[in-house]
Design a protein around this motif. Structure first.
Motif, short mmCIF file in Angstrom:
data_model
loop_
_atom_site.label_atom_id
_atom_site.label_comp_id
_atom_site.label_asym_id
_atom_site.label_seq_id
_atom_site.Cartn_x
_atom_site.Cartn_y
_atom_site.Cartn_z
N ASP A 64 28.76 53.92 24.26
CA ASP A 64 28.44 54.83 25.36
C ASP A 64 29.23 54.54 26.62
O ASP A 64 29.72 55.43 27.29
CB ASP A 64 26.95 54.75 25.71
N CYS A 65 29.32 53.24 26.92
CA CYS A 65 29.96 52.92 28.19
C CYS A 65 31.43 53.29 28.18
O CYS A 65 32.01 53.59 29.21
CB CYS A 65 29.79 51.44 28.54
N HIS A 66 32.03 53.29 27.00
CA HIS A 66 33.44 53.64 26.94
C HIS A 66 33.65 55.13 26.74
O HIS A 66 34.72 55.66 27.04
CB HIS A 66 34.13 52.89 25.79
N ARG A 67 32.65 55.78 26.23
CA ARG A 67 32.85 57.15 25.79
C ARG A 67 33.21 58.07 26.95
O ARG A 67 34.10 58.90 26.84
CB ARG A 67 31.59 57.70 25.11
N ALA A 68 32.52 57.88 28.06
CA ALA A 68 32.80 58.77 29.20
C ALA A 68 34.26 58.66 29.61
O ALA A 68 34.94 59.66 29.84
CB ALA A 68 31.90 58.41 30.37
N GLU A 69 34.73 57.41 29.68
CA GLU A 69 36.12 57.24 30.11
C GLU A 69 37.10 57.79 29.09
O GLU A 69 38.09 58.43 29.45
CB GLU A 69 36.40 55.77 30.34
N LEU A 70 36.84 57.51 27.83
CA LEU A 70 37.80 57.97 26.84
C LEU A 70 37.75 59.48 26.67
O LEU A 70 38.74 60.08 26.25
CB LEU A 70 37.52 57.26 25.50
N SER A 71 36.64 60.08 27.03
CA SER A 71 36.60 61.54 26.93
C SER A 71 37.57 62.22 27.88
O SER A 71 37.87 63.39 27.71
CB SER A 71 35.20 62.07 27.26
N GLN A 72 38.03 61.48 28.87
CA GLN A 72 39.02 62.07 29.77
C GLN A 72 40.28 62.44 29.03
O GLN A 72 41.06 63.26 29.51
CB GLN A 72 39.41 61.09 30.87
N SER A 121 30.98 55.74 34.99
CA SER A 121 30.01 56.62 34.34
C SER A 121 30.54 58.05 34.37
O SER A 121 31.46 58.37 35.10
CB SER A 121 28.69 56.58 35.10
N LYS A 122 29.90 58.88 33.56
CA LYS A 122 30.35 60.28 33.48
C LYS A 122 30.27 60.95 34.84
O LYS A 122 31.12 61.73 35.21
CB LYS A 122 29.46 61.01 32.48
#
Lengths: 709, 253
Positions: free
Chosen positions: A139-147, A257-258
């Protein structure tokens, strides 16, 4: 292969490696005619390149789209242009040489850009593979990688279109466009209409997007994760694409965070690199020259410049600042040449000071009264409004290309007498300034004709002698408010000019338009003094900093850039808006900038640190007007949703977190305090608010055109 | 005018429905109903222009029919002509770099209104006054009117401009009575000097009085019809020139 040769030859020539270039060219001559012939087809099939070659770089027609020129041979059966070639195929290199004007990184972009990254039919596989990986990550990485999704999606789609795999491009788009963030919907709509390579040629914004790198800020941990995954063998293609089109700005620290990310992204070029916001900006105000106020007892002391100690103590406060030391954040007085203070300016300053003494102190308990000027019968043609600093005149720019000036006070507008009558008056009389005015021409309204297109921006000069207007016809016109005639037409933008503003000290003015640059002019030069190039899309809003050393430009690429007048460098890039920016306002102390866009949010920025410090949500439509009160306590915003909102600026700017982490990484946690900061919402019946102005006594004037639906 | 929603599909022809759909796809939801007509007209004009060009290209290449290549070529050529787009980014960065290198020019103090050199301003007069020596009154059918002559010394324009017409554009012949040929369509104006007839032979520069060009005095030939209040004796000396002048009158038509 051949194109690589061409590009390498250009590179060698530019690096002045003549001998190597000669050797390479001699050896390449083996392919010589073949090469020339091929390049000739290259040049002919792309009339843009031929146009570039035919015209020296100095002219405006150049199309430096080198990637496209490299790709031409891939087209089967490209038509031969009717356009005649300049010279024989033997001078192909000089012609093509004219194309490559950019810096080195673009040459390497050329070299790598045409390498087709793998099989077009597999693009969908690559993307969905990456999508799967990101969705399964922590989760903690997902927001950033979603960029990564948006830039990769756009670049892969454009790649497919460029290489003319139309059906693959369409299916790629169909499958993945729904996954993107909602704030990118406008871009996606534009993209959906770009299905062929020819469509891209006219769209400068998309071309710029293709050749520039999209900036992403990712924490080191997330980046390691991504890198490890992509460098596995089967994902090599995506890794290549990522390296080629994205610039990943790595920071050490907690992943964001997102919410934090959503606040900062949205622009066409991603976020800003941290180095872009590190330059020193002199945001302090210039020292006002001090002189005694001629008070009731007519204290004719005379002026003292910049803080030299005076012999006699003045009875009241000086006009200038009390401190004799130079403010470290203020620019040196002579950093940029400014016009000298005339007698009339000094009188004006005295008036200003007197009015300031009677100014209402605003605050959450004491809100300003709002006086609304409604333009009737404008039939949706009102496109620009400005009010003089002393609130004596109001000007409207209209879609029928007229500029109309009204007098707000009971004093009517008069023009100067004709030369015949002027020679008859007594020049020594005290009221000569009144006598030169022709009473017969007194009227409340003056109409100025001259433009040949809708007038999109107007600006009064601080001394109220001149008026600027900029229009869709590509010119900026200077009008005299003493004769109500047009004095100069400044031609430079050949495309609609969206905004213009006089400097707070007069003499300089800035204009920004559809050609994606802002220009700094002086009234006595027919060509611009500075050109501020860097935006990816139209420059929609231009404002001077109160110390006249910096210019802020807001653009349709959803970024705001701050430019240094002295050398034309971009010193700040602010991203975060999700729509084109239409209003900018500097705080009176010069430290902060407020910006409004079509997304209905007002964002607040700290110029010194280059950070976003506030977000004001509340408006539901484009914000076209922003203004700080005279002492910076209240921020007023006017929008297309027919409301004026007042916000507490003092509270918004206090308690800034400026610890090391924040300044290093540029991340800030924005509190959700829009509701607390909102002091009042004032609705008009159905008049969108186009302009706001605080009088010298802190009365708020607003202007708009009544629209009957 | 109220911005209407899309045209009702039942009554609109197919083309209009397609255009409405295109507007919807591009995200435009509010528009006046005229917009569809304007867009259709534009589309029609554009397509016919391209197809006509393509026909020309294909006949030039001696092909029997128009094919896709011709159309593609036509589109390319038209695009560069009619739809110019702003210069590309690298070009802009280049010229910006050049412009931004020169330091900002210093400002001369006390230099009045700071405007560019006169040829770049719009302050110059866009008319010139040329004096006409009086036409002889003996020609029949001409009306006697007091004449205005514009002096060589500063003439006073009736419209307020920042620049005064330069004195030398006005030529005055000292000899009252010698006609000056007309140039083009300009009408000229003469004031009778308030001197008695006896003085008319002496070459005095008439003083300027108010230059009031009364349009009702302008005759059908766009020439101010004036008559000579000076005794005809002074007008006699140049009967030949008068003839020239009459010819010129006709030429000036």
């Amino acid at each position: 292969d051949r194109q690589t040769l061409v590009a390498v030859l250009q590179f060698l020539r530019r690096s002045n490696l003549r001998e190597s270039e000669e050797i390479l060219r001699r050896e390449a001559r083996l392919l010589g005619d073949d090469l020339a012939g091929n390049v000739a087809t290259v040049a002919t099939s792309s009339p843009g390149v031929a146009a570039v070659a035919a015209v020296p770089p100095g002219k405006g027609e150049a199309r430096g789209d080198s990637p496209s020129s490299r790709r031409e041979p891939r087209e089967a059966g490209s038509p031969c242009a009717a356009r005649s070639l300049r010279g024989s195929p033997l001078c192909w290199d000089t012609r093509v040489g004219a194309v490559v004007v950019e810096d080195q990184p673009d040459v390497s972009a050329v070299l790598s850009a045409y390498n087709q990254q793998g099989d077009p039919t597999l693009y969908e596989e690559y993307y969905s593979g990456l999508k799967h990986f990101i969705e399964c990550s922590l989760d903690c990485h997902r927001a950033e990688l979603s960029q990564l999704f948006y830039p990769l999606f756009v670049h892969m789609y454009l790649e497919l279109v460029y290489n003319q795999h139309e059906s693959e491009a369409k299916s790629f788009f169909e499958r993945f466009h729904g996954d993107q963030e909602c704030y990118y919907q406008d871009d996606l709509r534009v993209l959906s209409s770009l299905t062929k390579k020819e469509h891209m040629k006219g769209n400068e914004t998309m071309l710029d997007f293709r050749t520039s790198k999209f900036v992403l800020r990712i924490s080191r941990d997330s980046y390691q994760l991504l890198k490890r995954h992509l460098q596995e063998k089967q994902n090599n293609q995506i890794w290549n694409i990522v390296q080629e089109h994205l610039y990943i700005d790595i920071f050490d620290g907690m992943p964001r965070s997102k919410q934090q990310i959503d606040a900062m992204v949205g622009s066409l070029a991603g976020e800003a690199k941290r180095e872009a916001n590190k330059a020193k900006v002199f945001f302090g105000l210039l020292k006002e020259p001090e002189f005694d106020v001629p008070l009731d007892d007519e204290d004719e002391e005379g002026e003292n410049e910049e803080g030299k100690p005076k012999k006699k103590k003045p009875k009241k406060d000086n006009v200038g600042s009390k401190s004799k030391k130079q403010d470290p954040n203020a620019p040196p007085q002579n950093r940029i040449p400014l016009p000298e203070l005339k007698d009339s300016d000094k009188l004006d300053k005295v008036m200003n000071m007197k009015e300031a003494a009677r100014r209402v102190r605003l605050g959450p308990e004491c809100l300003p009264s709002i006086c609304f000027y409604t333009f009737l019968n404008a039939y949706q043609g009102l496109t620009a409004v400005d009010i003089t600093d002393d609130s004596s005149m109001i000007v409207g720019g209209f879609a029928d290309s007229t500029v109309r000036v009204w007098s707000v006070t009971p004093k009517k507008l008069r023009s100067v007498k004709t030369a015949a009558d002027l020679s008859l008056i007594d020049k020594e009389s005290d009221d000569v300034l009144e006598r030169i005015m022709d009473e017969k021409t007194a009227s409340e309204l003056k109409i100025l004709y001259g433009h040949s297109g809708p007038v999109y921006g107007t600006s009064f000069s601080p001394d109220r002698n001149y008026l600027l207007s900029c229009s869709e016809d590509g010119t900026v016109r200077l009008w005299s408010l003493q004769t109500f005639t047009c004095l100069v037409g400044y031609k430079g933008h050949n495309y609609p000019v969206w905004d213009t503003q006089f400097s707070p000290y007069g003499y300089y003015f800035v204009s920004g338009g559809h050609d994606r640059v802002a220009r700094l002019w002086a009234t006595d030069h027919y060509q611009p003094l500075r050109i501020f190039a860097g935006h990816l899309a139209d420059v929609t809003c231009t404002r001077f900093h109160p110390n006249s050393n910096y210019i802020a430009t807001g653009s349709a690429d959803r970024t705001i850039r701050l430019w240094d007048v002295l050398n034309g460098n971009c010193v700040r890039i602010f991203t975060g808006h999700k729509g084109p920016i239409h209003s900018l306002a500097f705080s009176p102390n010069g430290r902060f900038l407020a910006t409004g866009a079509t997304d209905g949010r007002v964002l607040l920025w700290d110029i010194g640190h280059g950070l976003m410090v506030g977000e004001l949500k509340g408006h539901t439509d484009t914000i076209y007007a922003l203004r700080f009160s005279r002492d910076g306590e209240i921020l007023a915003s006017g929008s297309m949703d027919n409301t004026v909102r007042l916000w507490d600026a003092v509270k918004a700017f206090e308690d800034l977190e400026t610890d090391d982490f924040t300044t290093a990484t540029g991340h800030i946690n924005l509190p959700e305090n829009s509701q607390d900061l909102l002091l009042g919402t004032y609705m008009t019946k159905s008049t969108p608010v186009v302009h706001l102005h605080f009088t010298r006594r802190n009365l708020l004037l607003a202007a708009g055109a009544y629209s009957s639906q | 005018m109220e911005a209407a929603k899309m045209a009702s599909p039942k009554s609109a022809p197919k083309d209009a429905q397609v255009m409405a759909q295109i507007l919807k796809d591009m995200g435009i939801t509010e528009y006046e109903p005229r917009v569809i007509n304007q867009m259709l007209e534009f589309a029609y004009r554009y397509v016919t222009t391209i197809l006509e060009d393509a026909k020309i290209y294909s006949s030039h290449a001696k092909k029997s029919s128009v094919d896709a290549d011709d159309v593609r070529l036509a589109i390319q050529c038209r695009t560069d002509q009619s739809f110019t787009s702003p210069p590309p980014r690298d070009f802009l960065l280049d010229i910006a770099r050049q412009k931004n290198q020169t330091p900002l020019p210093l400002i001369k103090p006390y230099s009045g209104p700071r405007l560019p050199p006169d040829r770049y301003c719009l302050t110059a007069p866009n008319y010139r006054l040329k004096s006409l020596q009086k036409k002889v009154s003996s020609t029949a059918g001409r009306i006697t009117v007091p004449r205005l002559s514009v002096g060589a010394v500063s003439s006073r324009p009736s419209t307020p401009t920042l620049g005064t017409p330069s004195a030398q554009t006005v030529s005055v012949s000292a000899k009252v009575g010698a006609p000056v040929s007309l140039a083009g369509q300009r009408f000229t104006v003469q004031i009778p000097s308030s001197q008695p007839a006896g003085k008319s032979a002496t070459p005095t520069t008439p003083t300027v009085q108010n230059v009031l060009i009364n349009p009702s005095l302008i005759g059908p030939k766009n020439i101010l019809i004036t008559t000579n209040m000076v005794p005809p004796g002074a007008a006699e000396p140049n009967p030949l020139k008068r003839k020239h002048e009459e010819d010129d009158d006709y030429d000036a038509l």
